[in-house]
Scaffold this active site. Structure first.
Site, PDB file in Angstrom:
ATOM      1  N   LYS A 115       0.814  -1.221   0.000  1.00  0.00           N
ATOM      2  CA  LYS A 115       0.000   0.000   0.000  1.00  0.00           C
ATOM      3  C   LYS A 115       0.843   1.265   0.000  1.00  0.00           C
ATOM      4  O   LYS A 115       0.450   2.274  -0.566  1.00  0.00           O
ATOM      5  CB  LYS A 115      -0.937   0.032   1.224  1.00  0.00           C
ATOM      6  CG  LYS A 115      -2.148  -0.858   1.080  1.00  0.00           C
ATOM      7  CD  LYS A 115      -3.225  -0.417   2.050  1.00  0.00           C
ATOM      8  CE  LYS A 115      -4.439  -1.315   1.989  1.00  0.00           C
ATOM      9  NZ  LYS A 115      -5.452  -0.956   2.991  1.00  0.00           N
ATOM     10  N   LYS A 199      -4.830  -9.730  -6.721  1.00  0.00           N
ATOM     11  CA  LYS A 199      -6.038  -9.782  -5.883  1.00  0.00           C
ATOM     12  C   LYS A 199      -7.089  -8.793  -6.387  1.00  0.00           C
ATOM     13  O   LYS A 199      -6.743  -7.686  -6.800  1.00  0.00           O
ATOM     14  CB  LYS A 199      -5.584  -9.415  -4.469  1.00  0.00           C
ATOM     15  CG  LYS A 199      -6.571  -9.598  -3.378  1.00  0.00           C
ATOM     16  CD  LYS A 199      -5.947  -9.224  -2.041  1.00  0.00           C
ATOM     17  CE  LYS A 199      -5.773  -7.726  -1.895  1.00  0.00           C
ATOM     18  NZ  LYS A 199      -5.431  -7.285  -0.537  1.00  0.00           N
ATOM     19  N   LYS A 202     -10.277  -2.879  -4.085  1.00  0.00           N
ATOM     20  CA  LYS A 202     -11.067  -1.654  -4.219  1.00  0.00           C
ATOM     21  C   LYS A 202     -10.294  -0.584  -4.964  1.00  0.00           C
ATOM     22  O   LYS A 202     -10.890   0.321  -5.540  1.00  0.00           O
ATOM     23  CB  LYS A 202     -11.425  -1.124  -2.826  1.00  0.00           C
ATOM     24  CG  LYS A 202     -12.413  -1.996  -2.069  1.00  0.00           C
ATOM     25  CD  LYS A 202     -12.458  -1.535  -0.613  1.00  0.00           C
ATOM     26  CE  LYS A 202     -13.508  -2.272   0.185  1.00  0.00           C
ATOM     27  NZ  LYS A 202     -13.331  -2.016   1.629  1.00  0.00           N
TER      28      LYS A 202
HETATM   29  P1  AMP Z   1     -11.026  -4.505   3.068  1.00  0.00           P
HETATM   30  O1  AMP Z   1     -11.712  -4.154   1.806  1.00  0.00           O
HETATM   31  O2  AMP Z   1      -9.541  -4.457   2.917  1.00  0.00           O
HETATM   32  O3  AMP Z   1     -11.540  -3.795   4.264  1.00  0.00           O
HETATM   33  O4  AMP Z   1     -11.347  -6.030   3.321  1.00  0.00           O
HETATM   34  C1  AMP Z   1     -12.493  -6.486   4.017  1.00  0.00           C
HETATM   35  C2  AMP Z   1     -12.522  -7.996   4.068  1.00  0.00           C
HETATM   36  O5  AMP Z   1     -12.595  -8.528   2.730  1.00  0.00           O
HETATM   37  C3  AMP Z   1     -11.273  -8.616   4.689  1.00  0.00           C
HETATM   38  O6  AMP Z   1     -11.663  -9.739   5.478  1.00  0.00           O
HETATM   39  C4  AMP Z   1     -10.467  -9.056   3.511  1.00  0.00           C
HETATM   40  O7  AMP Z   1      -9.614 -10.135   3.794  1.00  0.00           O
HETATM   41  C5  AMP Z   1     -11.547  -9.463   2.532  1.00  0.00           C
HETATM   42  N1  AMP Z   1     -11.087  -9.343   1.143  1.00  0.00           N
HETATM   43  C6  AMP Z   1     -10.662  -8.195   0.534  1.00  0.00           C
HETATM   44  N2  AMP Z   1     -10.312  -8.446  -0.739  1.00  0.00           N
HETATM   45  C7  AMP Z   1     -10.523  -9.774  -0.942  1.00  0.00           C
HETATM   46  C8  AMP Z   1     -10.360 -10.645  -2.074  1.00  0.00           C
HETATM   47  N3  AMP Z   1      -9.922 -10.198  -3.245  1.00  0.00           N
HETATM   48  N4  AMP Z   1     -10.698 -11.946  -1.923  1.00  0.00           N
HETATM   49  C9  AMP Z   1     -11.160 -12.419  -0.731  1.00  0.00           C
HETATM   50  N5  AMP Z   1     -11.331 -11.659   0.362  1.00  0.00           N
HETATM   51  C10 AMP Z   1     -11.020 -10.349   0.263  1.00  0.00           C
END
Ligand code: AMP
Ligand code: TRP
Length: 335
Positions: A115, A199, A202
């Site tokens: 990041k 991956k 967002k």
């Molecule tokens: P975040 O958007 O970083 O707040 O992620 C929120 C939740 O979504 C966390 O538990 C992450 O591990 C999960 N997550 C985010 N991106 C992915 C992805 N590409 N595949 C699976 N889980 C994800």
């Protein structure tokens, strides 16, 4: 102070573009834990501001994640749904844990390296300390289980190390439990639709890389049609997916949406071309996602309801967290 045996905590950042990876890797699993666990689901707005957020969008995105939780099936009456910044105990414990966790531990965090990018000197101090705030989120409720996607595994290890060092340093054996990561299902790491080795995220500049919780049925079908694959038909076995990241990802998404294993999906589609598999996947994705996205839209129009859920959730969260912080203050020697 009693220690619950099955208390779940997890969080999602309100950084916009909530996507299929968030749903399949995290939110959907949150829903499934409600019958067996006491659950606390947080919209982690304090984590979001570790990179710049436009204040108006932050507020809207916070309500959107809350709406997604509820639309996906989380019951905010039985369990706790709130946003992190309403409960000051997170920040208070995070400071104390900043003095427990070691710089060497944070230096190993791969998400910070990704990041912060090349110009690490310009990253916020908060982005660096982010995993310690995450440890505080979990430990302030003395949560035992943490459902997350695979990318959070390293952060969970840091939370476990921090808990253990706190217990040792302050001679309080078992005060903080060791939180167990729950990384579940066939879609713990959903990949970008444009590049099966990256991956789904967002922040990817390409909108075609992700299916979001705001997409219409047409958007979903278009993004799946354009997803990167290869010219081969689907194989019969899992080994046949090796080295075929785009294909593997779509099979994983299908499996997760259908509630099947990848092997079962291959048994059904072995030998099929993507011209057959992609429309089947698009239909399934629309069938499973549109009830949720429609309900999210309806909830987002009812701001008073969402804000009420967050307010009540925060009051319930404080009732659990405040006594834990009070005990921590004593252990540390604050008067
Ligand atoms: P975040 O958007 O970083 O707040 O992620 C929120 C939740 O979504 C966390 O538990 C992450 O591990 C999960 N997550 C985010 N991106 C992915 C992805 N590409 N595949 C699976 N889980 C994800
Ligand atoms: N860091 C997590 C993510 O980006 C979000 C998060 C913050 C979290 N605090 C948490 C997840 C506590 C689980 C438990 O995905």
């Amino acid at each position: 102070m009693d220690q619950p045996q099955n208390r779940v905590f997890s969080g999602v950042q309100p950084t916009g573009n909530l996507h299929l990876g968030n749903y399949l890797g995290a939110i959907r699993n949150f829903v499934g834990l409600q019958d067996t666990h006491e659950c606390i689901y947080c919209v982690v707005d304090m984590h979001a501001i570790t990179v710049w957020q436009d204040p108006k969008e932050l507020a809207a995105n916070t309500r959107e994640v809350a709406a997604a939780y509820i639309a996906a099936g989380i019951d905010p009456e039985r369990h706790i749904v709130f946003n992190q910044s309403k409960v000051a105990a997170h920040a208070e414990l995070a400071w104390i844990l900043n003095c427990v966790a070691r710089i060497g531990w944070l230096n190993r965090m791969t998400q910070f390296k990704d990041k912060a990018g090349k110009d690490r000197e310009k990253a916020s101090v908060g982005l660096y300390a982010y995993p310690v705030l995450m440890a505080a989120d979990i430990l302030v409720y003395r949560a035992t289980h943490v459902p997350v996607g695979e990318d959070q595994k390293q952060h969970l290890e840091l939370a476990r190390d921090t808990a253990q060092k706190f217990n040792n340093d302050f001679e309080a054996p078992d005060f903080f439990p060791q939180p167990e990561p729950l990384i579940m299902g066939p879609a713990t790491r959903v990949m970008s639709l444009r590049d099966g080795t990256k991956k789904m995220s967002k922040s990817d500049p390409s909108d075609l890389s992700r299916i979001t919780m705001r997409d219409s049925s047409d958007d979903i079908a278009k993004k799946i049609r354009k997803a990167q694959t290869d010219p081969e038909p689907l194989p019969e076995t899992l080994e046949g997916l090796e080295g075929r990241a785009g294909a593997d990802n779509l099979v994983g998404i299908y499996a997760a949406l259908a509630g099947k294993s990848k092997a079962e999906v291959l048994a059904e589609f072995a030998g099929a071309q993507f011209s057959v598999f992609k429309p089947a996947l698009a239909d399934l994705a629309v069938e499973k996602l549109s009830p949720i996205t429609n309900e999210m839209k309806r909830l987002m129009d009812d701001r008073a309801y969402i804000d009420g859920v967050l307010e009540k959730g925060a009051a319930r969260a404080r009732a659990i967290a405040d006594p834990v912080v009070a005990r921590v203050r004593e252990l540390v020697g604050f008067i």
